[in-house]
Design an enzyme around this catalytic site. Structure first.
Site, short mmCIF file in Angstrom:
data_model
loop_
_atom_site.label_atom_id
_atom_site.label_comp_id
_atom_site.label_asym_id
_atom_site.label_seq_id
_atom_site.Cartn_x
_atom_site.Cartn_y
_atom_site.Cartn_z
N SER A 178 0.83 -1.20 0.00
CA SER A 178 0.00 0.00 0.00
C SER A 178 0.87 1.25 0.00
O SER A 178 1.83 1.33 0.77
CB SER A 178 -0.87 0.03 1.26
OG SER A 178 -1.69 -1.12 1.34
N SER A 179 0.52 2.20 -0.84
CA SER A 179 1.19 3.50 -0.86
C SER A 179 2.69 3.32 -1.12
O SER A 179 3.05 2.73 -2.14
CB SER A 179 0.90 4.21 0.48
OG SER A 179 1.36 5.52 0.45
N SER A 180 3.55 3.74 -0.21
CA SER A 180 4.99 3.51 -0.42
C SER A 180 5.29 2.02 -0.57
O SER A 180 6.19 1.62 -1.33
CB SER A 180 5.78 4.10 0.76
OG SER A 180 7.15 3.85 0.61
N HIS A 228 -6.61 7.88 -0.12
CA HIS A 228 -5.29 7.22 -0.13
C HIS A 228 -5.02 6.48 1.17
O HIS A 228 -5.13 7.10 2.23
CB HIS A 228 -4.21 8.28 -0.34
CG HIS A 228 -2.84 7.69 -0.45
ND1 HIS A 228 -2.32 7.26 -1.65
CD2 HIS A 228 -1.88 7.45 0.49
CE1 HIS A 228 -1.10 6.78 -1.43
NE2 HIS A 228 -0.81 6.89 -0.16
#
Ligand SMILES: *[C@@H]1O[C@H](CO)[C@@H](O)[C@H](O)[C@H]1NC(C)=O
Ligand SMILES: *[C@@H]1O[C@H](CO)[C@@H](O)[C@H](O)[C@H]1NC(C)=O
Length: 310
Positions: free
Chosen positions: A153-155, A293
């Protein structure tokens, strides 16, 4: 869906070449195994150039030659957070696979997706440290080298992209929750763990050829295939802005030889308000209308994509 099966046989050969591993064994031995069905820390897994942390979850019901899911947390989070807040460990209980939860060594707990070291196969960055964790599991836990998957997720999603492009021979399939295309977060100055605002804001736009070349440069000379890729993104993402989804799609459809125009659009799939864009059997983009996000992990969908759910 069809999975990539090429070249996975090279995993064991590479491990041997790296000289870091004993032979692969079906025996699961050692103190780390005494307490299963908990998050376990592995302190010495081999070469760890960036000091990343290794945590694993081995269910009581672990299969012989288990599949492996690498599940990667985002900024300000941790391996323990991802273990506690995503469904992978309970899915592992159900389906018998091992989960590897890498932990970021960097300030802010982001993953390095900006240095040349991390963006290069065996370059000595975070991607290399994570791969060495994976080799450790191949060597000591009898992991099935044809069933290795990555998600994040994300980074962590950006790292999943980075790993998929630098080690395309290792991973059969990937899912990415709100990431960016591989190399998009590059630092012109070569800085480690740098924030690339231009990319984050969705302002790095490239052609299919640009993104394909960027991926090829991460593992020069590789002529085999790439992992099956499912990319999620929320329309209300103000951290890694939504145009990043289409840049990712250009990259992975290009690598798979698909058109970047969806062949099929499935509305309200997998959830109301989501649209799944199908580019081919092995690349999908999931647009989550009104979602911010990162897009929440959808464990059942991941199992389906990885072929682990049945
Ligand atoms: C951000 O990444 C792009 C590649 O996606 C690169 O061209 C640009 O130089 C990077 N920006 C900075 C400030 O390093
Ligand atoms: C799917 O949607 C995209 C726009 O999001 C469009 O370009 C494409 O033609 C559509 N495909 C089909 C088969 O309707």
């Amino acid at each position: 869906m069809k999975f990539l099966v090429n070249a996975l046989h090279t995993v064991l050969g590479m491990a041997t070449l790296c000289g870091a591993l004993p032979g692969v064994s079906k025996e699961r031995t050692g103190p780390a195994l005494e307490k299963r069905a908990n998050l376990q820390h592995i302190s010495d897994f081999g070469s760890n150039p960036t000091g990343a942390k290794m945590w694993i979850y081995v269910p009581d019901s672990v299969s012989d030659n288990p599949p492996l899911v690498v599940a990667i947390h985002g900024c300000q989070k941790s391996a323990n957070y991802y273990y506690a807040n995503t469904p992978y460990s309970s899915l592992a209980d159900q389906y018998g696979f091992i989960v590897l939860y890498p932990g970021s060594p960097n300030t802010g707990a982001c993953w390095d997706a900006s240095s040349q070291a991390t963006l290069t196969r065996n370059g000595g960055g975070d991607s290399t440290s994570i791969i060495n964790m994976l080799y450790y599991l191949l060597g000591n836990y009898g992991v099935d080298s044809t069933k290795i998957f990555v998600t994040g997720s994300s980074s962590g999603g950006i790292m999943a992209q980075t790993l998929s492009a630098t080690y395309p021979d290792i991973f059969s399939a990937a899912t990415v929750y709100s990431g960016v295309a591989a190399t998009c977060f590059e630092s012109a100055a070569g800085a480690v763990n740098a924030w690339n605002a231009t990319c984050a804001q969705g302002n790095i736009r490239g052609t299919v050829a640009y993104w394909m070349n960027a991926a090829h440069d991460m593992y020069p000379g590789w002529t085999g295939g790439y992992p099956a890729m499912r990319l999620y993104h929320g329309s209300s993402d103000t951290t890694l802005h939504p145009p990043n989804l289409y840049e990712e799609i250009k990259q992975w459809t290009g690598l798979w030889g698909y058109s970047a125009i969806a062949q099929e659009n499935q509305t309200d799939t997998p959830l109301p308000g989501y649209t799944t864009h199908v580019y081919g059997d092995n690349v999908q983009g999931v647009w989550a209308q009104g979602v911010g996000h990162p897009v929440p992990v959808n464990g059942d969908q991941d199992m389906e994509w990885f072929g682990l759910g049945s």
